[in-house]
Each structure stands twice: as structure tokens, then as C-alpha cells.
Design a protein around this motif. Structure first.
Motif, PDB file in Angstrom:
ATOM      1  N   SER A 181      40.657  45.453  47.438  1.00 34.81           N
ATOM      2  CA  SER A 181      41.663  46.034  48.320  1.00 34.81           C
ATOM      3  C   SER A 181      42.093  45.007  49.363  1.00 34.81           C
ATOM      4  O   SER A 181      41.385  44.026  49.624  1.00 34.81           O
ATOM      5  CB  SER A 181      41.124  47.293  49.009  1.00 34.81           C
ATOM      6  OG  SER A 181      39.967  46.982  49.775  1.00 34.81           O
ATOM      7  N   ALA A 212      40.188  50.819  47.554  1.00 41.30           N
ATOM      8  CA  ALA A 212      41.103  51.223  48.624  1.00 41.30           C
ATOM      9  C   ALA A 212      40.797  52.635  49.101  1.00 41.30           C
ATOM     10  O   ALA A 212      40.969  52.955  50.283  1.00 41.30           O
ATOM     11  CB  ALA A 212      42.545  51.132  48.123  1.00 41.30           C
ATOM     12  N   GLU A 272      45.755  48.670  47.439  1.00 37.71           N
ATOM     13  CA  GLU A 272      44.958  48.309  46.270  1.00 37.71           C
ATOM     14  C   GLU A 272      45.205  46.855  45.882  1.00 37.71           C
ATOM     15  O   GLU A 272      46.342  46.384  45.878  1.00 37.71           O
ATOM     16  CB  GLU A 272      45.297  49.219  45.091  1.00 37.71           C
ATOM     17  CG  GLU A 272      44.868  50.665  45.297  1.00 37.71           C
ATOM     18  CD  GLU A 272      45.161  51.513  44.084  1.00 37.71           C
ATOM     19  OE1 GLU A 272      45.695  50.964  43.095  1.00 37.71           O
ATOM     20  OE2 GLU A 272      44.858  52.711  44.122  1.00 37.71           O
TER      21      GLU A 272
END
Length: 245
Positions: free
Chosen positions: A235, A148, A212
Motif C-alpha cells: 500500500s 490498504a 493499494e
């Protein structure tokens, strides 16, 4: 004969003066005798009032102490009365309507009510929501094999840009995740055109963020029989488009 008359007149005057002098002490003696009963009455009244005044003086500090304690007692009784009155009113309303008084249930730790902080809504690909100025079209890509943090380094340049500018930025960004962002942008534009009849030239990137996802864990052998972990991050990418002015 002339000398005898004045002598007699003088004798009469002296007799009269003596009689007057004899009467004056009697009058003076009678006046205090008449005042004695009034003085005695006053003395008796003062003697009767004296114990009453002493009793009032003794009771004065007691009255002051009671006056100081009165507000404390009232302040201690007020909350009890108000709580009882409130509970009695609630019971009366419940009994009048035929319903049982509702009791507040304590929120459990795992319940959704206990989690106060609001989170941004996540929607499926192609879902549209009404914003203040118009329609908002969303597109989402899940389980993208990138972290992420790396995805956020690219999406920060897309917010507030038109579709053409966003595509140009992604085309010249030297990161692998830019390709995933480009595919997601094309998907959001297709959703806007096919599902909501919007024009590509009027669309603007309203939001672009990365959350995430689950981490894939792998291990590899190391020296002396040990093992080291390998974390493969994933992600969830999201883009929202709105018609511009």
C-alpha cells in the motif's frame, strides 16, 4: 229644369269613374313591364355567380390541406437551414482569419481525456500546495508491506486531530501498521518545520489515506501436485498537514 241638372251631373260623374277605372289596369300593366328587365339582370348575375361559388367550395378543402402541410414542411426544413447557416458562418470566419476550421478529435479509449472521473492528486514527500486557509504539507510512504484495508482501519482515527493527539493514538493502537503511520507523521512534521517554517504545535492532520500498491505473488506446493497462490499486499500511505486556527 231643376231635375235635368242633377241627372246630367250624375252622368258626368259616372263617365269620369269609368274613365278612371279604364286607366287603372293600364298603369298596373305598365308597372310589371318596367320591373321585368331588373329581374332578368338579377337572374343572369345569380346564374354567373353559381359556378364560381361551387368552384370556391371545391377549393376550400384543398386550401385547408395545404395549410396543414405547410408547418410540417417548415419544421423539416428549419434544422437543415440552421446547420447549413452555422457551417457557412464557421467557414466564413475561418476564411476571414486565414485559419482552417478546427475539427473535434474523438477521444480514444486509452487517452487521458476519455477518463472523466477526477482522482485525488498524489504528490511526492515534502510537497506543499496552497489550500483555502493556508499551506498544505504532504508526506508519502510507498510500497509499505501491509494491505490498504488494514492501513485504513488506523488512519480513520487521525483525521482532524493535532500532531500530539495523533501521536498518542498511534502509540496506543495495537496494530503493526500504526508504527508505519507514526514514522510518516514524523516525516510530515519535519517537512513542515524545515521546508515551510511551520510550528509543530499549530499543525493539524488534514488528510490521511491509504491506496493499494502492487501485489507480490508467490506459490506453495499442495497435495496431488497442485499449487496454491500467496498474495502479499502492499500500500501507499499519505498524510497531509495544515496550520490550525
Amino acid at each position: 229644369m231643376a231635375d235635368e241638372k242633377p241627372a246630367e251631373a250624375e252622368e258626368q260623374q259616372q263617365a269620369e269613374e269609368q274613365a278612371a277605372a279604364a286607366e287603372e289596369p293600364k298603369v298596373k300593366a305598365e308597372k310589371p313591364a318596367a320591373k321585368k328587365p331588373a329581374a332578368a339582370k338579377k337572374a343572369k348575375a345569380d346564374a354567373e355567380q353559381a359556378p364560381k361559388a361551387e368552384a370556391d367550395v371545391e377549393q376550400a378543402p384543398k386550401a385547408e390541406a395545404d395549410a396543414e402541410q405547410a408547418p410540417k414542411v417548415e419544421a423539416a426544413e428549419k434544422p437543415k437551414r440552421t446547420r447549413r447557416a452555422a457551417s457557412a458562418k464557421a467557414d466564413e470566419k475561418a476564411s476571414g482569419s486565414g485559419e482552417k476550421p478546427a475539427k473535434a478529435k474523438p477521444a480514444s479509449r486509452g487517452s487521458s481525456a476519455a477518463k472523466a472521473p477526477a482522482t485525488r492528486s498524489r504528490a511526492r514527500s515534502g510537497h506543499a500546495a496552497k489550500a483555502g486557509s493556508g499551506t498544505v504539507v504532504r508526506a508519502q510512504a510507498k510500497y509499505v508491506r501491509t494491505s490498504a484495508r488494514k492501513a485504513r482501519m488506523v488512519c480513520g482515527h487521525l483525521r482532524g486531530k493535532s500532531v500530539a493527539e495523533a501521536r498518542a493514538i498511534l502509540a496506543f493502537t495495537p496494530r503493526q501498521v500504526a508504527r508505519d503511520w507514526g514514522k510518516l507523521l514524523d516525516s510530515a512534521v519535519a517537512n513542515a518545520e524545515n521546508n515551510h517554517e511551520l510550528v509543530e504545535e499549530d499543525l493539524i492532520v488534514h488528510e490521511a489515506y491509504a491506496d493499494e500498491g502492487p501485489t507480490i505473488k508467490r506459490f506453495r506446493p499442495r497435495a496431488r501436485g497442485r499449487a496454491s497462490s500467496i498474495r502479499k499486499r502492499t500500500s501507499h500511505l499519505t498524510i497531509t498537514l495544515t496550520p490550525g486556527s
